[in-house]
Design an enzyme around this catalytic site. Structure first.
Site, PDB file in Angstrom:
ATOM      1  N   VAL A  91       0.846  -1.202   0.000  1.00  0.00           N
ATOM      2  CA  VAL A  91       0.000   0.000   0.000  1.00  0.00           C
ATOM      3  C   VAL A  91       0.877   1.246   0.000  1.00  0.00           C
ATOM      4  O   VAL A  91       0.539   2.261  -0.588  1.00  0.00           O
ATOM      5  CB  VAL A  91      -1.005  -0.013   1.183  1.00  0.00           C
ATOM      6  CG1 VAL A  91      -0.313   0.115   2.528  1.00  0.00           C
ATOM      7  CG2 VAL A  91      -2.038   1.086   1.023  1.00  0.00           C
TER       8      VAL A  91
ATOM      9  N   PRO B  49      -9.112  16.678   8.743  1.00  0.00           N
ATOM     10  CA  PRO B  49     -10.036  16.131   9.741  1.00  0.00           C
ATOM     11  C   PRO B  49     -10.756  14.892   9.214  1.00  0.00           C
ATOM     12  O   PRO B  49     -10.936  14.743   8.002  1.00  0.00           O
ATOM     13  CB  PRO B  49     -11.023  17.270   9.983  1.00  0.00           C
ATOM     14  CG  PRO B  49     -10.842  18.228   8.879  1.00  0.00           C
ATOM     15  CD  PRO B  49      -9.548  17.950   8.188  1.00  0.00           C
TER      16      PRO B  49
ATOM     17  N   ARG C   6       6.347   3.311   8.570  1.00  0.00           N
ATOM     18  CA  ARG C   6       7.620   3.257   7.859  1.00  0.00           C
ATOM     19  C   ARG C   6       8.734   3.690   8.811  1.00  0.00           C
ATOM     20  O   ARG C   6       8.568   4.666   9.577  1.00  0.00           O
ATOM     21  CB  ARG C   6       7.624   4.205   6.658  1.00  0.00           C
ATOM     22  CG  ARG C   6       6.880   3.690   5.441  1.00  0.00           C
ATOM     23  CD  ARG C   6       7.573   2.483   4.785  1.00  0.00           C
ATOM     24  NE  ARG C   6       6.880   2.021   3.608  1.00  0.00           N
ATOM     25  CZ  ARG C   6       5.928   1.091   3.584  1.00  0.00           C
ATOM     26  NH1 ARG C   6       5.535   0.510   4.706  1.00  0.00           N
ATOM     27  NH2 ARG C   6       5.376   0.732   2.438  1.00  0.00           N
TER      28      ARG C   6
ATOM     29  N   HIS D  42       9.151  -6.232   9.932  1.00  0.00           N
ATOM     30  CA  HIS D  42       8.166  -5.746   8.952  1.00  0.00           C
ATOM     31  C   HIS D  42       7.199  -6.865   8.506  1.00  0.00           C
ATOM     32  O   HIS D  42       7.221  -7.284   7.342  1.00  0.00           O
ATOM     33  CB  HIS D  42       8.894  -5.142   7.733  1.00  0.00           C
ATOM     34  CG  HIS D  42       8.025  -4.189   6.965  1.00  0.00           C
ATOM     35  ND1 HIS D  42       8.519  -3.128   6.249  1.00  0.00           N
ATOM     36  CD2 HIS D  42       6.677  -4.128   6.787  1.00  0.00           C
ATOM     37  CE1 HIS D  42       7.534  -2.466   5.673  1.00  0.00           C
ATOM     38  NE2 HIS D  42       6.396  -3.064   5.994  1.00  0.00           N
TER      39      HIS D  42
ATOM     40  N   GLY E   3       3.730  -6.619   9.201  1.00  0.00           N
ATOM     41  CA  GLY E   3       2.363  -6.108   9.384  1.00  0.00           C
ATOM     42  C   GLY E   3       1.305  -6.811   8.551  1.00  0.00           C
ATOM     43  O   GLY E   3       0.243  -7.179   9.043  1.00  0.00           O
ATOM     44  N   SER E   4       1.578  -7.029   7.279  1.00  0.00           N
ATOM     45  CA  SER E   4       0.553  -7.624   6.400  1.00  0.00           C
ATOM     46  C   SER E   4       0.799  -9.118   6.169  1.00  0.00           C
ATOM     47  O   SER E   4       0.162  -9.719   5.301  1.00  0.00           O
ATOM     48  CB  SER E   4       0.539  -6.885   5.062  1.00  0.00           C
ATOM     49  OG  SER E   4       1.786  -7.039   4.399  1.00  0.00           O
TER      50      SER E   4
HETATM   51  O1  LIG Z   1       4.464  -2.035   4.397  1.00  0.00           O
HETATM   52  C1  LIG Z   1       3.751  -2.600   3.640  1.00  0.00           C
HETATM   53  C2  LIG Z   1       2.971  -1.983   2.630  1.00  0.00           C
HETATM   54  O2  LIG Z   1       3.136  -0.779   2.359  1.00  0.00           O
HETATM   55  O3  LIG Z   1       2.149  -2.686   2.041  1.00  0.00           O
END
Ligand SMILES: O=CC(=O)O
Length: 328
Positions: free
Chosen positions: A80, A186, A245, A293, A295-296
């Protein structure tokens, strides 16, 4: 008419990989060796292709765009985040180039990992695991490995996009005293559904948070924004979590803030650089938990990301609209 050529810089998860390999409408150029494609190989292999499916490890800059040639229609990254793609170079050299990313499909996995990392950091998993393995686990002691609990704490989100909001939805169940966010724009819907409110100054935001969770993009504005000055504004004993990041954080300043205060602990899923040097002083801190790293990194999510990246690239080479484009 010859088939569009697509460069794939890694072997993808099984379903998505087999989808691209078996698509008879295209001709695939595949870097199949283990690990990231070396930059010089990348420049060589991207030459003349119509589309490229890349990872975070591939830097897309002026050199690469020039090496690729004018026929390149699309770069599709299996991520992403797209800070590895130089937007100024793309705008200057190839304003017509389409860039595809993989939003939404990784939100749940990354939010779950962020909650897990927060709990592991707050409850001292790193020290606990070390002690359990070391033979230094003594008698039950009322003051042994006391951590911090989430309930009753004030949680601040630095960046409040899809992932930040998904983390906030999950953490709502932990009954924090309040949730705030710091963001250039916002988010009225999220404010309503989460009861979160926006802090207008970073000083106020940091000073009011027991827990700071970073989920923003890495941009020129956010690079290095967590440094000695900003850590100095944080509450004594506060918890710092980064699943966005590594470049957002100055890691030596973080080390000092964990050693001498004010920070109580930190949990990082991202570092700068990656891989993080095994001899970096931060890794010696018992109050700093570092993950590589991930996360996903669930099978469901990595399949969904790779599938979306394949769809983005195929759409690009066949002149269709990308399902998930970057809008410059
Ligand atoms: O860090 C992982 C991504 O940007 O998908």
């Amino acid at each position: 008419m010859s088939k569009p050529r697509i460069l794939l810089t890694r072997t993808l998860t099984p379903r998505a990989h087999s989808r691209i390999v078996n698509d008879s409408r295209i001709s695939l150029v595949h870097w199949s060796e283990p690990g990231a494609i070396p930059p010089e190989k990348f420049r060589e292999m991207i030459k003349g292709v119509d589309g490229a499916i890349v990872l975070l490890t591939e830097k897309i800059n002026a050199d690469v765009l020039q090496a690729a040639g004018p026929q390149l229609k699309v770069i599709s990254t299996v991520s992403v985040g797209y800070d590895h793609i130089s937007v100024p170079d793309v705008k200057r050299l190839r304003p017509d180039l389409k860039i595809g990313i993989t939003p939404d499909v990784l939100t749940d996995a990354t939010a779950e990992l962020t909650v897990g990392l927060l709990l592991a950091t707050a409850r001292r998993f790193k020290e606990s695991l070390d002690i359990a393995k070391s033979g230094k686990w003594g008698d039950w002691n009322p003051q042994f490995l006391m951590g911090t609990q989430i309930s009753g704490k004030s949680i601040g989100f630095f960046g409040f996009g899809r992932i930040g909001q998904a983390v906030a939805h999950r953490l709502k169940g932990f009954s924090p005293s309040r949730m705030t966010y710091f963001s250039p724009s916002p988010k009225p819907d999220a404010e309503k559904s989460l009861g979160a409110f926006r802090e207008s100054s970073i000083e106020q935001f940091l000073g009011a948070s027991d827990i700071v969770i970073v989920t923003c993009k890495l941009t020129g504005e956010t690079r290095g924004i967590f440094n000695a000055k900003s850590f100095g504004l944080m509450r004594p004993g506060s918890i710092f979590i980064n699943t966005a990041r590594g470049g957002i954080v100055n890691h030596m300043d973080l080390f000092r803030a964990l050693e001498s205060g004010p920070l109580g602990s930190a949990g990082l899923d991202v570092t700068d650089p990656e891989p993080f040097p095994a001899d970096h002083p931060l890794l010696t801190r018992p109050n700093c938990l570092i993950l590589p790293h991930i996360g996903s990194a669930t099978l469901e999510t990595r399949e969904a990301m790779a599938d979306l990246a394949v769809s983005n690239c195929l759409a690009g080479v066949f002149g269709e609209e990308l399902p998930a484009p970057v809008h410059f």
